[in-house]
Design a protein around this motif. Structure first.
Motif, PDB file in Angstrom:
ATOM      1  N   VAL A   1      12.787   4.026  -5.854  1.00  0.00           N
ATOM      2  CA  VAL A   1      13.229   2.897  -4.999  1.00  0.00           C
ATOM      3  C   VAL A   1      12.637   2.955  -3.536  1.00  0.00           C
ATOM      4  CG1 VAL A   1      15.309   1.922  -3.803  1.00  0.00           C
ATOM      5  CG2 VAL A   1      15.749   3.290  -6.270  1.00  0.00           C
ATOM      6  N   TYR A   2      12.039   1.943  -3.038  1.00  0.00           N
ATOM      7  CA  TYR A   2      11.266   1.710  -1.849  1.00  0.00           C
ATOM      8  C   TYR A   2      12.833   1.361  -0.648  1.00  0.00           C
ATOM      9  CZ  TYR A   2       9.280  -0.423   2.153  1.00  0.00           C
ATOM     10  OH  TYR A   2       9.038  -0.816   3.420  1.00  0.00           O
ATOM     11  N   PHE A   3      12.580   1.854   0.476  1.00  0.00           N
ATOM     12  CA  PHE A   3      13.574   1.553   1.514  1.00  0.00           C
ATOM     13  C   PHE A   3      12.637   1.195   2.757  1.00  0.00           C
ATOM     14  CE2 PHE A   3      16.630   3.366  -1.240  1.00  0.00           C
ATOM     15  CZ  PHE A   3      17.677   2.745  -1.196  1.00  0.00           C
ATOM     16  N   GLY A   4      12.910   0.045   3.290  1.00  0.00           N
ATOM     17  CA  GLY A   4      12.263   0.052   4.875  1.00  0.00           C
ATOM     18  C   GLY A   4      13.355  -0.294   5.602  1.00  0.00           C
TER      19      GLY A   4
ATOM     20  N   PRO B   1       0.898  -1.235  -0.108  1.00  0.00           N
ATOM     21  CA  PRO B   1      -0.085   0.120   0.049  1.00  0.00           C
ATOM     22  C   PRO B   1       0.854   1.233  -0.052  1.00  0.00           C
ATOM     23  CG  PRO B   1      -0.868  -1.555   1.669  1.00  0.00           C
ATOM     24  CD  PRO B   1       0.346  -2.097   1.065  1.00  0.00           C
ATOM     25  N   PHE B   2       1.921   1.185   0.580  1.00  0.00           N
ATOM     26  CA  PHE B   2       3.081   2.576   0.510  1.00  0.00           C
ATOM     27  C   PHE B   2       3.528   2.695  -0.707  1.00  0.00           C
ATOM     28  CE2 PHE B   2       7.119   4.503   1.279  1.00  0.00           C
ATOM     29  CZ  PHE B   2       6.757   5.472   2.070  1.00  0.00           C
ATOM     30  N   ILE B   3       3.861   1.435  -1.296  1.00  0.00           N
ATOM     31  CA  ILE B   3       4.397   1.961  -2.852  1.00  0.00           C
ATOM     32  C   ILE B   3       3.073   2.182  -3.749  1.00  0.00           C
ATOM     33  CG2 ILE B   3       5.334   0.607  -4.781  1.00  0.00           C
ATOM     34  CD1 ILE B   3       6.793  -1.341  -2.915  1.00  0.00           C
ATOM     35  N   GLN B   4       1.932   1.819  -3.399  1.00  0.00           N
ATOM     36  CA  GLN B   4       1.003   2.114  -4.422  1.00  0.00           C
ATOM     37  C   GLN B   4       0.450   3.520  -4.308  1.00  0.00           C
ATOM     38  OE1 GLN B   4      -1.843  -1.257  -3.400  1.00  0.00           O
ATOM     39  NE2 GLN B   4      -2.266  -0.782  -5.613  1.00  0.00           N
ATOM     40  N   GLN B   5       0.996   4.340  -3.204  1.00  0.00           N
ATOM     41  CA  GLN B   5       0.814   5.705  -3.273  1.00  0.00           C
ATOM     42  C   GLN B   5       1.609   6.447  -4.151  1.00  0.00           C
ATOM     43  OE1 GLN B   5       0.373   7.478   1.014  1.00  0.00           O
ATOM     44  NE2 GLN B   5       1.019   5.451   1.553  1.00  0.00           N
TER      45      GLN B   5
ATOM     46  N   TYR C   1       9.941   3.949   6.357  1.00  0.00           N
ATOM     47  CA  TYR C   1       9.409   3.715   5.108  1.00  0.00           C
ATOM     48  C   TYR C   1       9.767   5.025   3.959  1.00  0.00           C
ATOM     49  CZ  TYR C   1       6.645  -0.629   5.792  1.00  0.00           C
ATOM     50  OH  TYR C   1       6.348  -1.630   6.254  1.00  0.00           O
ATOM     51  N   TYR C   2      10.324   4.800   2.822  1.00  0.00           N
ATOM     52  CA  TYR C   2      10.962   5.961   2.069  1.00  0.00           C
ATOM     53  C   TYR C   2      10.471   5.228   0.733  1.00  0.00           C
ATOM     54  CZ  TYR C   2      13.764   8.354   5.507  1.00  0.00           C
ATOM     55  OH  TYR C   2      14.191   9.191   6.374  1.00  0.00           O
ATOM     56  N   MET C   3      10.331   6.279  -0.047  1.00  0.00           N
ATOM     57  CA  MET C   3      10.189   6.125  -1.572  1.00  0.00           C
ATOM     58  C   MET C   3      11.261   7.283  -2.096  1.00  0.00           C
ATOM     59  SD  MET C   3       8.350   3.562  -2.703  1.00  0.00           S
ATOM     60  CE  MET C   3       7.953   3.989  -4.529  1.00  0.00           C
ATOM     61  N   ILE C   4      12.207   7.156  -2.939  1.00  0.00           N
ATOM     62  CA  ILE C   4      12.976   8.100  -3.529  1.00  0.00           C
ATOM     63  C   ILE C   4      13.130   7.829  -5.118  1.00  0.00           C
ATOM     64  CG2 ILE C   4      14.110   8.203  -1.268  1.00  0.00           C
ATOM     65  CD1 ILE C   4      16.691   6.827  -2.853  1.00  0.00           C
ATOM     66  N   LYS C   5      13.141   9.000  -5.596  1.00  0.00           N
ATOM     67  CA  LYS C   5      13.607   8.967  -7.176  1.00  0.00           C
ATOM     68  C   LYS C   5      14.780   9.926  -7.561  1.00  0.00           C
ATOM     69  CE  LYS C   5       9.837  11.954  -8.862  1.00  0.00           C
ATOM     70  NZ  LYS C   5       8.564  12.046  -9.705  1.00  0.00           N
ATOM     71  N   PRO C   6      15.483   9.462  -8.586  1.00  0.00           N
ATOM     72  CA  PRO C   6      16.299  10.850  -9.014  1.00  0.00           C
ATOM     73  C   PRO C   6      15.810  11.765  -9.231  1.00  0.00           C
ATOM     74  CG  PRO C   6      16.748   8.349 -10.209  1.00  0.00           C
ATOM     75  CD  PRO C   6      15.336   8.353  -9.390  1.00  0.00           C
TER      76      PRO C   6
END
Length: 265
Positions: A139-142, A26-30, A259-264
């Motif tokens: 990229v997802y990090f947990g 669900p976090f990635i789906q955001q 939890y993180y989502m990062i992008k260039p």
């Protein structure tokens, strides 16, 4: 006190599946609401539990791990997806030239779940992942922040007392090693815990690396109670209180998961 999931691969796999289904996906789906057809890689995939809900939703996945035994475990759980071609399981180093040649700009999402805190030279891997992302990729990090009560993974200790003592991993290296040996921990446990002490990562250090490597944070979530504790200890996940999450350094000591989502950028 070594917990049951440390010894039971099936239990560990199922905990990963449940945690991924309820929290990670669900976090990635955001950031990626439509999952079907998404190209996903997990670095340090272990038994493959994190990837399972993504496979169920139609993602095309690659699981990579340095340990061939872990890949074989993942294959025992997810072999049907390999057979259909929806999944590739690879025991390889992602820095290898042939790996980069096969997967350059290949992934919409790369997952590092409970992995970055075990990886030496975190700056290097965060920078390297950019070469594996598609133009829209993230990229997802947990991970558990290093300064949190059990950020040193001391719960793997065989000694019940040591496994429960918070913040003991923050002792100076010689003192920490001495305490572990004094309580009778075996050499492999001592070695593993000292390795984690070398690679553990704080919230502030992670965000500095992200910035230096040319990424931007698209989403982050602070947890007072790590979601995985729901499955390991029957304790409900709880997000960190926002005023605490806003205080640099202080938040590291009382936040058990990020939890993180990062992008260039």
């Amino acid at each position: 006190m070594s917990l049951e999931h440390h010894k039971n691969a099936t239990l560990r796999y199922q905990q990963q599946v449940d945690n991924s289904r309820d929290y990670v996906v669900p976090f990635i789906q955001q950031e990626f609401p439509r999952l079907e057809g998404l190209r996903v890689m997990e670095v340090g995939c272990g038994e493959g539990g994190v990837l399972t809900p993504l496979l169920e939703k139609g993602c095309h996945c690659v699981g990579v791990d340095l340990a061939p035994a872990r890949i074989e475990l993942a294959r025992s759980f997810l072999g049907k997806y390999e057979t259909t071609g929806q999944l590739k399981l690879i025991a390889q180093n992602i820095y290898d030239v042939d790996f980069l040649g096969a997967f350059r700009n290949a992934f919409d999402v790369i997952i590092l779940k409970d992995a970055i805190e075990h990886i030496p030279d975190q700056e290097k891997i965060v920078g390297h992942l950019k070469q594996l992302l598609t133009p829209r990729g993230q990229v997802y990090f947990g991970f558990p922040p290093w300064y949190m009560p059990h950020g040193g993974h001391q719960q793997i200790c065989h000694n019940k007392f040591l496994s429960m003592v918070p913040y003991i991993h923050l002792l100076p290296r010689p003192v920490y090693r001495g305490v572990l040996r004094m309580f009778g921990e075996e050499n492999d446990i001592v070695s593993e815990l000292m390795d984690v002490k070398s690679t553990g990562i704080s919230i502030e250090r992670f965000e500095r690396i992200v910035k230096r490597q040319g990424y931007k944070i698209t989403r982050r979530r602070f947890y007072l109670i790590n979601p995985i504790y729901k499955y390991k200890f029957n304790v409900s996940a709880r997000e960190q209180w926002k005023p605490v999450a806003a205080i640099p350094y202080v938040r590291d000591f009382v936040t058990t998961c990020m939890y993180y989502m990062i992008k260039p950028a």
